[in-house]
Scaffold this motif. Sequence first.
Motif, short mmCIF file in Angstrom:
data_model
loop_
_atom_site.label_atom_id
_atom_site.label_comp_id
_atom_site.label_asym_id
_atom_site.label_seq_id
_atom_site.Cartn_x
_atom_site.Cartn_y
_atom_site.Cartn_z
N ALA A 115 0.85 -1.19 0.00
CA ALA A 115 0.00 0.00 0.00
C ALA A 115 0.89 1.24 0.00
N ARG A 116 0.24 2.38 -0.05
CA ARG A 116 0.94 3.66 0.11
C ARG A 116 0.39 4.35 1.34
N PHE A 117 1.29 4.89 2.14
CA PHE A 117 0.91 5.69 3.30
C PHE A 117 1.57 7.05 3.15
N ASN A 118 0.75 8.08 3.05
CA ASN A 118 1.28 9.43 2.76
C ASN A 118 2.18 9.40 1.53
N ASP A 119 1.75 8.65 0.53
CA ASP A 119 2.44 8.51 -0.76
C ASP A 119 3.76 7.75 -0.66
N GLN A 120 3.99 7.08 0.45
CA GLN A 120 5.20 6.27 0.62
C GLN A 120 4.83 4.79 0.52
N PRO A 121 5.51 4.01 -0.32
CA PRO A 121 5.21 2.57 -0.41
C PRO A 121 5.53 1.89 0.92
N VAL A 122 4.61 1.07 1.41
CA VAL A 122 4.78 0.37 2.67
C VAL A 122 4.17 -1.03 2.56
N MET A 123 4.47 -1.85 3.56
CA MET A 123 3.78 -3.12 3.75
C MET A 123 2.94 -2.99 5.01
N VAL A 124 1.65 -3.27 4.92
CA VAL A 124 0.78 -3.17 6.09
C VAL A 124 0.24 -4.57 6.40
N ILE A 125 0.27 -4.93 7.68
CA ILE A 125 -0.18 -6.25 8.13
C ILE A 125 -1.00 -6.05 9.40
N GLY A 126 -2.11 -6.76 9.53
CA GLY A 126 -2.91 -6.60 10.74
C GLY A 126 -3.88 -7.73 10.99
N HIS A 127 -4.39 -7.77 12.22
CA HIS A 127 -5.46 -8.71 12.59
C HIS A 127 -6.80 -8.09 12.21
N GLU A 128 -7.68 -8.88 11.64
CA GLU A 128 -9.01 -8.39 11.29
C GLU A 128 -10.06 -9.27 11.97
N LYS A 129 -10.94 -8.62 12.77
CA LYS A 129 -11.96 -9.35 13.52
C LYS A 129 -13.26 -9.56 12.75
N GLY A 130 -13.52 -8.71 11.75
CA GLY A 130 -14.81 -8.76 11.07
C GLY A 130 -15.80 -7.82 11.73
N ASN A 131 -16.88 -7.47 11.01
CA ASN A 131 -17.82 -6.49 11.53
C ASN A 131 -19.27 -6.96 11.58
N ASP A 132 -19.54 -8.20 11.23
CA ASP A 132 -20.87 -8.78 11.40
C ASP A 132 -20.68 -10.27 11.64
N THR A 133 -21.78 -10.98 11.89
CA THR A 133 -21.66 -12.39 12.26
C THR A 133 -20.92 -13.20 11.21
N LYS A 134 -21.27 -13.01 9.95
CA LYS A 134 -20.64 -13.79 8.88
C LYS A 134 -19.14 -13.52 8.79
N SER A 135 -18.77 -12.23 8.77
CA SER A 135 -17.35 -11.90 8.62
C SER A 135 -16.55 -12.24 9.88
N ARG A 136 -17.18 -12.16 11.04
CA ARG A 136 -16.47 -12.53 12.28
C ARG A 136 -16.14 -14.01 12.30
N ILE A 137 -17.06 -14.82 11.81
CA ILE A 137 -16.78 -16.26 11.74
C ILE A 137 -15.70 -16.53 10.71
N GLU A 138 -15.79 -15.88 9.54
CA GLU A 138 -14.77 -16.06 8.50
C GLU A 138 -13.39 -15.63 9.00
N ARG A 139 -13.35 -14.55 9.76
CA ARG A 139 -12.07 -14.01 10.27
C ARG A 139 -11.66 -14.64 11.59
N ASN A 140 -12.47 -15.57 12.09
CA ASN A 140 -12.18 -16.27 13.35
C ASN A 140 -11.99 -15.29 14.50
N PHE A 141 -12.77 -14.19 14.46
CA PHE A 141 -12.77 -13.18 15.51
C PHE A 141 -11.37 -12.60 15.75
N GLY A 142 -10.56 -12.57 14.69
CA GLY A 142 -9.22 -12.00 14.80
C GLY A 142 -8.19 -12.91 15.44
N MET A 143 -8.55 -14.17 15.67
CA MET A 143 -7.61 -15.12 16.29
C MET A 143 -6.90 -15.90 15.18
N ALA A 144 -5.65 -15.57 14.97
CA ALA A 144 -4.90 -16.15 13.84
C ALA A 144 -4.46 -17.58 14.12
#
Length: 332
Positions: A115-144
Motif C-alpha cells: 500500500a501507500r501511506f502518505n504517498d510512501q510505499p509500505v507493507m501493512v499487516i494486521g489482525h481483522e476481527k470482522g464487523n458482522d456475524t458472517k465476517s467474524r466467523i470467517e475471520r475467526n474473531f481476529g484469532m490467527a
Amino acid sequence: MSEPKSDRPTTEPSSYLDFEKPLAEIEGKARELRAMARQNEGVDMEDEAKALDAKAATMLRDLYKSLTPWRKCQVARHPDRPHCRDYIDALFQEFTPLAGDRNFADDLAVMGGLARFNDQPVMVIGHEKGNDTKSRIERNFGMARPEGYRKAVRLMEMADKFNLPVITIVDTPGAYPGKGAEERGQSEAIARSTEKCLQIGVPLVSVVIGEGGSGGAVAFATANRVAMMEHSVYSVITPEGCASILWKDSEKMREAAEAMRLTAQNLLDLGVIDRIIPEPLGGAHRDRKASYDAVGKAIGTMLGEVTGHSRDKLIKDRRGKFLSMGSKGLAA
C-alpha cells in the motif's frame, strides 16, 4: 490531521456496554422524540431532544473520565469499534492484498499487503476481527492460526527485500488455541513471526487499536515504535483467562484486569509502548474519522522517527527496546 477533542459524538453506537446503560436510555429517548416529531407535522420537540443531548454528553464525560481497567477492556472489545480493514481503507492508498502462507492456506484473521501511506510505499499487516456475524466467523474473531503468522513472515521478508517500511495493526484476543492450530505448530509460527520482526532491517511500527492479546499480538508488535489507542489493552492473557487460572473463577475478571496493568497508561509507564493515541470521548467508535486521523498522525510520527536509520541501527534499537522493557516501571 486533528486530535479527537470534540465532546459530542458524531455517531451513536448500535449497541451499548453494561456500564453505558443509563446513557443508552437518555440517547434512546432523544431519538424517540425526534422520530415522533418527524411523524407528526407541526410538532416541535427539538428543544426537549437537545436538553437530553446535553444531559447525555455530561453523562458520557463522567463515565469516561476515569475508566477502570475492566471497563477499558470492554471498550476495546466494543463491536462497533473500527477494525484493521477500516483503518486500511481510511489511511492507506492503493492497498493490494497478498494472500496465503505458500505452505498450507490463507488465514483470513490476518490481512496484509502492499500500500501507500502518505504517498510512501509500505507493507501493512494486521489482525481483522470482522464487523458482522458472517465476517467474524470467517475471520475467526481476529484469532490467527499458524498460517496467518507464516503469511505475516512472508510479507515481512518481502518488505525487507524491497526496503519497504512495515506497519502492523494489532487487534486480537490472542492466537487461536484450537487442536488443528496446535497440530500445525502454532507456538513455532508465533515465535518465527516474532523473530522475523527482530530480524528485518526496515522500519517497523505498530499500533494496538483494540485488544493486544498474548503472543498473538507480540508476533506483530515487536517493533521499533509501538503505540496504543487510549482505550485499548495489551496483556499476556485475557482478564477472564487470568481469573480462571489464579482464582478458578472467570467472574473475577475485574480484579484480574486491575492487577495485570494492561491499559495503555500502565504500559507507557512500564516502557512497553512509546505513545498513547487519544480517542474521541466515548471511544473510537463514536467518531471514526477523528480516530482514523489520530492513528494516521501517530503512524506518520513514528515512521518519521526511524526512517533514514541504517539497517544495523534499526535492528539494534529494536532488540535493545525489548531487552530493556519493563525496567522503567520497576525502577519507579
